[in-house]
Design an enzyme around this catalytic site. Structure first.
Site, PDB file in Angstrom:
ATOM      1  N   SER A 129      59.443  -5.251   8.881  1.00  0.00           N
ATOM      2  CA  SER A 129      58.867  -6.142   7.817  1.00  0.00           C
ATOM      3  C   SER A 129      59.643  -7.775   7.972  1.00  0.00           C
ATOM      4  O   SER A 129      60.722  -7.663   8.256  1.00  0.00           O
ATOM      5  CB  SER A 129      59.067  -5.525   6.400  1.00  0.00           C
ATOM      6  OG  SER A 129      58.753  -6.527   5.411  1.00  0.00           O
ATOM      7  N   TYR A 154      64.425  -2.245  -0.015  1.00  0.00           N
ATOM      8  CA  TYR A 154      63.130  -2.074   1.132  1.00  0.00           C
ATOM      9  C   TYR A 154      63.658  -2.643   2.354  1.00  0.00           C
ATOM     10  O   TYR A 154      63.539  -1.962   3.319  1.00  0.00           O
ATOM     11  CB  TYR A 154      62.107  -2.437   0.435  1.00  0.00           C
ATOM     12  CG  TYR A 154      60.736  -2.643   1.330  1.00  0.00           C
ATOM     13  CD1 TYR A 154      60.115  -1.399   2.042  1.00  0.00           C
ATOM     14  CD2 TYR A 154      60.440  -4.020   1.849  1.00  0.00           C
ATOM     15  CE1 TYR A 154      59.105  -1.729   2.871  1.00  0.00           C
ATOM     16  CE2 TYR A 154      59.439  -4.166   2.878  1.00  0.00           C
ATOM     17  CZ  TYR A 154      58.772  -3.052   3.144  1.00  0.00           C
ATOM     18  OH  TYR A 154      57.796  -3.121   4.172  1.00  0.00           O
TER      19      TYR A 154
HETATM   20  N1  NAD Z   1      51.295  -5.075   3.744  1.00  0.00           N
HETATM   21  C1  NAD Z   1      52.139  -5.798   4.142  1.00  0.00           C
HETATM   22  O1  NAD Z   1      51.898  -6.756   3.944  1.00  0.00           O
HETATM   23  C2  NAD Z   1      53.355  -5.291   4.770  1.00  0.00           C
HETATM   24  C3  NAD Z   1      54.427  -6.137   5.113  1.00  0.00           C
HETATM   25  C4  NAD Z   1      55.543  -5.601   5.771  1.00  0.00           C
HETATM   26  C5  NAD Z   1      55.586  -4.486   6.069  1.00  0.00           C
HETATM   27  N2  NAD Z   1      54.556  -3.619   5.854  1.00  0.00           N
HETATM   28  C6  NAD Z   1      54.820  -1.891   6.422  1.00  0.00           C
HETATM   29  O2  NAD Z   1      53.910  -1.821   7.132  1.00  0.00           O
HETATM   30  C7  NAD Z   1      53.415  -0.464   6.777  1.00  0.00           C
HETATM   31  C8  NAD Z   1      52.166  -0.154   6.238  1.00  0.00           C
HETATM   32  O3  NAD Z   1      52.205  -0.839   4.867  1.00  0.00           O
HETATM   33  P1  NAD Z   1      50.812  -0.969   3.881  1.00  0.00           P
HETATM   34  O4  NAD Z   1      50.704  -2.337   3.500  1.00  0.00           O
HETATM   35  O5  NAD Z   1      49.434  -0.393   4.968  1.00  0.00           O
HETATM   36  O6  NAD Z   1      51.208   0.218   2.985  1.00  0.00           O
HETATM   37  P2  NAD Z   1      50.487   1.615   2.374  1.00  0.00           P
HETATM   38  O7  NAD Z   1      51.364   1.940   1.172  1.00  0.00           O
HETATM   39  O8  NAD Z   1      49.128   1.287   2.216  1.00  0.00           O
HETATM   40  O9  NAD Z   1      50.412   2.494   3.748  1.00  0.00           O
HETATM   41  C9  NAD Z   1      51.630   3.269   3.763  1.00  0.00           C
HETATM   42  C10 NAD Z   1      51.208   4.725   3.934  1.00  0.00           C
HETATM   43  O10 NAD Z   1      52.234   5.638   4.284  1.00  0.00           O
HETATM   44  C11 NAD Z   1      52.077   6.849   3.539  1.00  0.00           C
HETATM   45  N3  NAD Z   1      53.335   7.496   3.286  1.00  0.00           N
HETATM   46  C12 NAD Z   1      54.511   7.136   2.663  1.00  0.00           C
HETATM   47  N4  NAD Z   1      55.401   8.088   2.762  1.00  0.00           N
HETATM   48  C13 NAD Z   1      55.100   8.737   3.706  1.00  0.00           C
HETATM   49  C14 NAD Z   1      55.701  10.035   4.090  1.00  0.00           C
HETATM   50  N5  NAD Z   1      56.842  10.612   3.701  1.00  0.00           N
HETATM   51  N6  NAD Z   1      54.843  10.747   5.113  1.00  0.00           N
HETATM   52  C15 NAD Z   1      53.414  10.360   5.506  1.00  0.00           C
HETATM   53  N7  NAD Z   1      53.098   9.431   4.916  1.00  0.00           N
HETATM   54  C16 NAD Z   1      53.483   8.605   4.120  1.00  0.00           C
HETATM   55  C17 NAD Z   1      51.608   6.432   2.205  1.00  0.00           C
HETATM   56  O11 NAD Z   1      50.888   7.591   1.546  1.00  0.00           O
HETATM   57  C18 NAD Z   1      50.601   5.175   2.616  1.00  0.00           C
HETATM   58  O12 NAD Z   1      49.361   5.532   2.669  1.00  0.00           O
HETATM   59  C19 NAD Z   1      54.635   0.109   6.113  1.00  0.00           C
HETATM   60  O13 NAD Z   1      55.668   0.727   6.921  1.00  0.00           O
HETATM   61  C20 NAD Z   1      55.189  -0.957   5.386  1.00  0.00           C
HETATM   62  O14 NAD Z   1      56.324  -0.903   4.988  1.00  0.00           O
HETATM   63  C21 NAD Z   1      53.546  -3.883   5.144  1.00  0.00           C
END
Ligand code: NAD
Length: 335
Positions: A129, A154
């Protein structure tokens, strides 16, 4: 059948879009997710029903922090590489709930790598991130900055992931790549994010809780651009030698203010947002701004989707009757 790419977090925002794009590109997919209740699971179910079910992709329920459950879920699967997107996202959980970050971002992270090592997987691309940069005084943010300090727990777990990866894959045939995502937005997104709540609150007429004065700069990344980068960077990783590890910014390097985002959404909907202004959250950074030089050198230069075009896709999606009837409830399900 050709071996599959394992996509974790596939019920999530970026995971579902990534699994869809991979499937459309002709890949076999194994998709897993714990369906965490950090935000509405109804939204996760609908996201799958719209993006994945029509392509024949199903998402197996599995909590990756439970290594036995992970082993069982994947025991008969033929997997060639892993795109690990599952995590506890968002910066706002209070300190009493930091255990959720440890479980999803540290325990589950270690388990997926361990499973991969035990099962002869040689390639993992994982989500990091822009939060790892904290309030770094210089911008744009470069992967070469050696002294970055996250200001959110985080962000600290994501930086920990980046330091853990080379130690886990040492003396193995595995190679790994961390992707520093920058404020990814788009249809079927995450209801804890500002753009989502802005669209939802404009449609419902409810006031928007604006933290700070709207001058925070964000390198907003349209989800299709991010997914293209995930897939291209995962493919590029294949040519690397064993034990290789790097991190790559996936942001396009064109930051805009939150106030600009609000103006765009207002003018596209022809509505005015009512805002309740409160103090900036202590874990919220002042700006995110990607140096995209490394990204471009690895996968070629792409012009990022302009915020105006990306937001128009979000608004179109949010106005769809099956979404607009529920979108406001979804924003109530998260911090
Ligand atoms: N969306 C953004 O802007 C953004 C920015 C920086 C980093 N990220 C990273 O990108 C990735 C995806 O983010 P997103 O926005 O799609 O979030 P999201 O919450 O929509 O998707 C993450 C998914 O991971 C699942 N999850 C959580 N813990 C789990 C576990 N123990 N076992 C299995 N599944 C699990 C959740 O149920 C969720 O559906 C994450 O790693 C997040 O930290 C996202």
């Amino acid at each position: 059948m050709k071996p599959a790419i394992l996509v974790t977090g596939a019920a999530g925002f970026i995971g579902a879009h990534t699994a869809r794009a991979l499937k459309l590109a002709g890949e076999e997919i194994v998709a897993i997710d714990s369906f965490s209740n950090y935000y509405s699971t109804e939204l996760k179910d609908l996201r799958i029903a719209n993006l994945l079910t029509p392509l024949g992709v199903t998402v197996a329920r599995c909590d990756i922090s439970d290594s036995d459950a992970l082993k069982k879920t994947l025991e008969d699967k033929n997997i060639s590489s892993i795109i690990h997107l599952a995590a506890q996202p968002g910066i706002r959980l209070p300190v009493e709930r930091y255990g959720q970050y440890v479980s999803a971002n540290i325990d589950a992270y270690l388990n997926i790598f361990t499973w991969g090592l035990k099962n002869g997987i040689d390639r993992i691309t994982y989500a990091s991130s822009s939060s790892v940069y904290g309030n770094y005084p210089k911008a744009p943010f470069s992967e070469s900055f050696a002294d970055i300090k996250p200001i959110s727990f985080y962000g600290a777990t994501k930086l920990a992931n980046e330091s853990m990866a080379p130690t886990i894959i040492r003396k193995s045939k595995m190679k790994a790549r961390g992707l520093r995502f920058f404020t990814v937005y788009g249809p079927w997104g995450r209801p804890d994010m500002a753009y989502f709540r802005i669209a939802a609150n404009l449609i419902s007429g409810k006031p928007f809780n604006l933290f700070g004065d709207g001058d925070a700069l964000r390198d907003f990344s349209y989800v299709d651009d991010t997914v293209n980068a995930v897939i291209a960077l995962h493919n590029e990783l294949e040519s690397r030698p064993a034990e290789y590890h790097d991190v790559v910014n996936t942001g396009g390097g064109i930051p805009r203010t939150l106030a600009e985002m609000i103006n765009i959404a207002e003018s596209q909907l022809g509505l005015e947002l009512q805002s309740n202004v409160s103090a900036k959250h202590p874990s919220d950074v002042e700006r995110t701004f990607a140096d995209a030089t490394l990204l471009h050198s690895l996968i070629g230069k792409h012009t990022p989707t302009p915020l105006e075009s990306g937001m128009s896709e979000v608004i179109k999606w949010a106005k769809d009757p099956k979404v607009s009837a529920l979108i406001s409830n979804w924003t109530e399900t998260t911090v």
